[in-house]
Design a protein around this motif. Structure first.
Motif, short mmCIF file in Angstrom:
data_model
loop_
_atom_site.label_atom_id
_atom_site.label_comp_id
_atom_site.label_asym_id
_atom_site.label_seq_id
_atom_site.Cartn_x
_atom_site.Cartn_y
_atom_site.Cartn_z
N GLY A 258 0.81 -1.21 0.00
CA GLY A 258 0.00 0.00 0.00
C GLY A 258 0.84 1.26 0.00
N GLY B 289 -0.32 -3.99 -5.85
CA GLY B 289 -1.43 -4.39 -5.00
C GLY B 289 -1.81 -5.84 -5.22
N ALA C 35 -8.77 -2.19 0.40
CA ALA C 35 -8.20 -2.14 -0.94
C ALA C 35 -8.91 -1.09 -1.80
CB ALA C 35 -8.29 -3.52 -1.60
N TRP D 299 -7.73 2.33 -0.66
CA TRP D 299 -6.35 2.54 -1.12
C TRP D 299 -6.32 2.88 -2.60
CZ3 TRP D 299 -3.77 -0.76 -4.67
CH2 TRP D 299 -2.44 -0.44 -4.88
N TRP D 300 -7.04 2.13 -3.41
CA TRP D 300 -7.02 2.37 -4.84
C TRP D 300 -7.60 3.75 -5.17
CZ3 TRP D 300 -4.53 1.17 -8.91
CH2 TRP D 300 -5.04 1.47 -10.17
#
Length: 213
Positions: free
Chosen positions: A11, A44, A82, A85-86
């Protein structure tokens, strides 16, 4: 226990790559933004390949909670993180260099789900306690294979390319196939070993005893 160190390191690396596009002193072009986002998605995905690593799997196979539930809990915990984060990675890339968000997010989702599917399949077929390394290497091999595809089948086309829409239909198909493979890999492993109180290994259900045992 979830592989928080691997997930956290990936990350930070992905976010740092995206943030670096703002520190170059000049506005990055669209190809640079797309390349950075694709590399971040691969980073990722490599981290997600370790999602099902569990050194204690040999002992937890006997617990009342079935493997699909345990795996589902891991996915439920990681999926929202996730996604956040993206989203952060996308917005760290300057707007002028950011490719169409929906299309590049589809690519990232396909990569991530493929990584999880590879790990799940390894556990399902071989009862592998630590499938992450093998799944990550397989994902890297697939990434190299995609780079070597003929131009007419190229999945890594830039925005504005005549094959952009067609390539992302293939990405959507890959995402669906990976999701189905992941679902097929979630049930209990096909090959399991039971341990007697003396520590002797005996075949699990459906596995015939060795000759002379």
């Amino acid at each position: 226990m979830l592989p928080w160190r691997v997930l956290g390191a990936a990350g930070v690396l992905g976010a740092a790559m995206a943030a670096a596009t703002r520190l170059t002193g000049h506005e990055p072009d669209a190809m640079t933004g797309l390349l950075v986002l694709r590399l971040a998605a691969l980073v990722g995905g490599l981290a997600l390949a370790f999602l099902f690593d569990d050194p204690a799997r040999r002992t937890t196979e006997a617990v009342p909670v079935r493997r699909p539930v345990r795996a589902g809990l891991r996915l439920t915990l990681v999926a929202p993180l996730a996604a956040v984060w993206w989203t952060a990675v996308l917005f760290l890339v300057p707007a002028a260099a950011r490719p169409p968000a929906g299309a590049v997010t589809l690519e990232a989702a396909a990569i991530g789900v493929t990584a999880v599917a590879l790990a799940a399949a390894s556990v399902r077929l071989r009862s592998e306690p630590d499938p992450g390394a093998g799944a990550a290497l397989t994902l890297l091999a697939l990434a190299v294979a995609v780079l070597l595809l003929p131009s007419r089948w190229n999945l890594l086309v830039p925005p504005g390319d005549p094959n952009w829409a067609e390539a992302h239909r293939w990405w959507a198909g890959l995402l669906v196939a990976a999701a189905l493979l992941c679902a097929a890999g979630l049930p209990e492993p096909l090959h399991r070993l039971r341990y007697t109180p003396r520590g002797r290994r005996t075949p699990g259900p459906g596995i015939p005893p060795a000759y002379g045992a």
